[in-house]
Design an enzyme around this catalytic site. Structure first.
Site, PDB file in Angstrom:
ATOM      1  N   GLU A   1       0.789  -1.230   0.000  1.00 36.82           N
ATOM      2  CA  GLU A   1       0.000   0.000   0.000  1.00 36.82           C
ATOM      3  C   GLU A   1       0.822   1.281   0.000  1.00 36.82           C
ATOM      4  O   GLU A   1       0.361   2.314  -0.469  1.00 36.82           O
ATOM      5  CB  GLU A   1      -0.936   0.001   1.222  1.00 36.82           C
ATOM      6  CG  GLU A   1      -2.036  -1.033   1.160  1.00 36.82           C
ATOM      7  CD  GLU A   1      -3.018  -0.756   0.038  1.00 36.82           C
ATOM      8  OE1 GLU A   1      -3.550   0.369  -0.044  1.00 36.82           O
ATOM      9  OE2 GLU A   1      -3.234  -1.666  -0.789  1.00 36.82           O
TER      10      GLU A   1
ATOM     11  N   SER B   1     -54.936 -27.099  27.007  1.00 36.25           N
ATOM     12  CA  SER B   1     -54.825 -28.003  28.160  1.00 36.25           C
ATOM     13  C   SER B   1     -53.515 -27.841  28.923  1.00 36.25           C
ATOM     14  O   SER B   1     -53.388 -28.352  30.039  1.00 36.25           O
ATOM     15  CB  SER B   1     -54.977 -29.459  27.703  1.00 36.25           C
ATOM     16  OG  SER B   1     -56.272 -29.666  27.173  1.00 36.25           O
TER      17      SER B   1
END
Length: 770
Positions: free
Chosen positions: A97, A484
């Site tokens: 870079e 239930s």
């Protein structure tokens, strides 16, 4: 008559005027440029604040055993100091870079000339000349606008940064800030994402591959484009060799080193999504977005990672089974031949692994048939494979038509271009070798909550089939009739009113005014009547009429108030229908109520977070031990638990039995099979499962609590108990066991046929024999 000036004087005047104009223009330009520069300087951000800059840090979520289970962030970044980074990693980035990084003062003038020359030669912008310092200023101090003024600001700030920060400080910012693809910011996050390693564990081949990413993270992604990534890696290694960082031999060895892509398992994955989202909402309200997403909080939760994974897998498996019982719904859509490539490209882009994952489901396109074998050729992205007749038999008779377009009206068969969901049976050995099975995303939904009853810690929570498609957390937010599964609460209330497991109640037709001028005739699920039954038998087989009669006997208002003691926050209507679960409650509420039974009558409110600390390890939040709230007696809790053990051992919940473990629980199915429940527990863990459609409709074939919810519960608990020692439910001293005749509810002698041992709270035992 006018006298003409000599020509040489005329020329002198012209050049004098021109010179004056040029000088004036130059002065004005200089003043303008100077003013503009001073204007820019006045607006530039301060560089010295970077010396104390802390990059946004991921907030991490940990399970009860210290395992990382989640992360919150805007940018996934794990900060690592420069002295922890391998020197060759730093050199790789510098070589690729900014080769003059250690010699320039923020701007590389030679680099600018070199790049300009190459760009002119190629007649395009082939190469940039931004230094690492300029890249830091660009990403951290300036807006992303593409203006000439930004270039000037960038240059000035780069110079200032070099004056105030050391090279290592600049590298610290750069290597922790830079985006390296696949959602990774900084070298540590990238090392984890691509190689499953920490930066200090990387080899030269891996370091140079990471250093090649800043130029174009997506184009050079080793996950997506390994060959291009290899080419870029070779460039980086050549640059490192040229700069003298490595020898040619080291570069050659790195180029030949196999790249093993082993992405660290993402912790923000689907299996914990609902749990993490619930946490995120609470934490964001308390600490704000800035601290949660950038502040590096450490959140220690009650989640158990293994249990959470088991909950997610069990729920999805169970929902697929429920869904497939309803049959194949047909292809997702039908493509024209010209649309296949574009569709497959989109699918390929969504696949985040080099090979297809075994067991995973993908969208595939039918691209051919093998009529003699009854097989279809399937394309998933750029991969191909076979869907055999055997692997689609659950869908029934599926026709295959060797043409593009929709099949005949009403048909759910396959044609060329049909888009179907397929799961991977065997990943591809080569591009032709995958074996697929027909699949489909369930329309039915579910929720699972699992709580430690002794502490209230929520060990696992799943709020639906797929968080990406629906963020509605059914575990916390869905309010559905309990059916239930609510009955044990009514039966516990009845025990506290003096009824016992041996109380005899007549299971026979009954009717009540419905309050609207009509008559309500409760029915049993099987529409049969059993005559005289004990309370134990009535709960074991979930006999509705007996539950209603019990409610009538103890009073609906009393039962509703009793339920609220167990932790319900939703309204509990005081009417007879409550005996059948006619109350809209969440899975979390019902599961919490059952923790009271498992915890000997004590309510310990559920909680999710043990502790929160900041980056300096200061404790921001800590859970204080919940004060136990005795809400029912230990004796009542034990007897109702004992009754529910019968539900699992010989009743409607038999699919929830676990070999070698005592299990208590209750199924629940609402009218029309719109909701299926199973809530059950062992002494250390209470788990509730709900199954149903978001828009209420029948679950269809196998849509009862015992068939749809209990198998999910059992699948989960078989895995969850692996870390828990076997324990039994222990009876309090004030509970007795006596031999009774279940046909009469009275005491029985040892030789009485059909006699059974029954449990009672002392003082409530029957006193007479048959």
């Amino acid at each position: 008559m006018e006298r003409k000036l000599p020509s040489h004087l005329t020329q002198n005047r012209f050049w004098s005027t021109a010179l004056l104009l040029v000088v004036t223009l130059a002065v004005v330009t200089l003043l303008g440029v100077s003013g503009y520069v001073f204007y820019l300087l006045a607006k530039l951000p301060r560089v010295d604040r970077l010396a104390d800059y802390k990059p946004p840090i991921v907030s991490q979520v940990f399970g009860d055993d210290g395992i990382l289970v989640g992360e919150f962030y805007l940018e996934r970044r794990i900060v690592v100091p420069v002295n922890k980074m391998p020197r060759k990693l730093i050199q790789a980035f510098v070589a690729a870079e900014d080769s003059n990084f250690y010699s320039h003062k923020g701007i590389d003038y030679l680099g600018i000339l070199r790049a300009a020359f190459k760009n002119v030669i190629s007649l395009s912008k082939k190469e940039g000349a931004s230094t690492i310092t300029q890249q830091v200023t660009k990403s951290m101090l300036l807006s992303p606008e593409k203006k000439f003024s930004r270039k000037i600001k960038e240059a000035i700030l780069a110079k200032r940064m070099e004056e105030r920060l050391s090279k290592d400080e600049i590298l610290y910012l750069y290597l922790n800030q830079i985006y390296l693809g696949s959602g990774s910011y900084g070298v540590q996050a990238a090392a984890e994402t691509y190689f499953g390693k920490n930066v200090e564990q990387l080899n030269l081949a891996e370091m140079s591959m990471l250093a090649g990413l800043p130029k174009a993270p997506n184009a050079y992604s080793p996950i997506k484009h390994l060959e291009k990534a290899r080419e870029r890696q070779a460039y980086v290694l050549d640059r490192m060799t040229k700069e003298g960082y490595i020898t040619p031999a080291e570069a050659d060895h790195a180029k030949k080193t196999p790249i093993l892509l082993q992405p660290l398992k993402k912790v923000n994955n689907e299996q914990s999504a609902y749990y993490l989202e619930f946490l995120r909402i609470q934490l964001e309200q308390k600490y704000g977005e800035e601290q949660l997403y950038k502040g590096g909080l450490k959140i220690y939760t009650t989640m158990n990672a293994a249990m959470q994974r088991a909950a997610y897998e069990s729920l999805r498996k169970g929902l697929k089974e429920v869904d497939k019982r309803q049959g194949f719904r047909g292809p997702v859509k039908y493509l024209n031949e010209t649309d296949v490539d574009a569709f497959c490209t989109k699918v390929e882009d969504s696949i985040d692994s080099v090979t297809l994952k075994s067991g995973e489901t993908y969208q595939g396109v039918v691209v051919g048939f093998i009529p003699e074998k009854g097989e279809a050729r399937i394309r998933v992205g750029e991969r191909k494979g076979i869907l055999s007749r055997k692997n689609m038999e659950w869908g029934g008779k599926i026709t295959m038509t060797n043409r593009y377009g929709k099949p005949e009206k009403g048909s759910k068969g396959l044609t060329l271009g049909s888009v179907i969901e397929v799961s991977v049976v065997t990943p591809e050995v080569n591009l032709e070798g995958a074996q697929f099975a027909l699949d489909q995303t369930p329309e039915v939904q579910a929720a699972l909550v699992s709580i430690d009853p002794r502490t209230g810690g929520v060990k696992a929570m799943v709020g639906g089939y797929d968080f990406k498609k629906s963020q509605f957390n059914r575990a916390m937010q869905a309010k559905r009739n309990g059916g239930s599964a609510f009955k044990p609460i009514i039966y516990a209330a009845a025990l506290d009113k003096g009824l016992t497991p041996a109380t005899i109640i007549e299971d026979a037709p009954v009717e009540y005014p419905d309050g609207a001028g009509g008559i309500w005739k409760p029915q049993n699920y099987d529409h049969e009547f059993r005559g005289r039954v004990t309370m134990r038998e009535a709960l074991t087989y979930s006999i509705n009429i007996v539950s209603v009669k019990i409610m009538e006997q103890i009073g609906a208002q009393y039962a509703a108030e009793y339920a609220l003691k167990l932790g319900f926050t939703s309204p509990i209507p005081p009417n007879l229908a409550l005996a059948l679960g006619a109350a809209s409650i969440s899975p979390m509420e019902l599961t919490t109520a059952y923790t009271v039974f498992a915890n000997k009558g004590v309510l310990t409110p559920p909680y999710f977070i043990n502790r929160v600390t900041d980056t300096d390890n200061r404790v921001l939040q800590e859970a204080t031990p919940s004060v136990p709230i005795p809400v029912i007696s230990p004796e009542t809790a034990y007897v109702i638990t004992n009754l529910m053990q019968s539900v699992v051992s010989s009743g409607t919940g038999h699919r929830a039995s676990i070999v070698g473990r005592p299990v208590a629980g209750k199924t629940g199915t609402t009218n029309g099979a719109k909701d299926a429940w199973f809530v059950g527990y062992i002494p250390q863990l209470v788990t509730g499962v709900w199954v149903g459609y978001d828009q209420e409709r029948s679950l269809g074939i196998g849509g009862t609590g015992g068939q749809a919810a209990a198998p999910i519960w059992s699948e989960y608990m078989q895995k969850a108990i692996l870390s828990l020692p076997a324990e039994d439910f222990t009876a309090p001293e004030n509970v007795s066991f006596v031999l009774i005749n279940p046909r009469t509810g009275k005491l029985a002698k040892d030789n009485t046929a059909g006699a059974v041992m029954e449990c009672f709270i002392k003082g409530t035992e029957p006193t007479s024999y048959d």
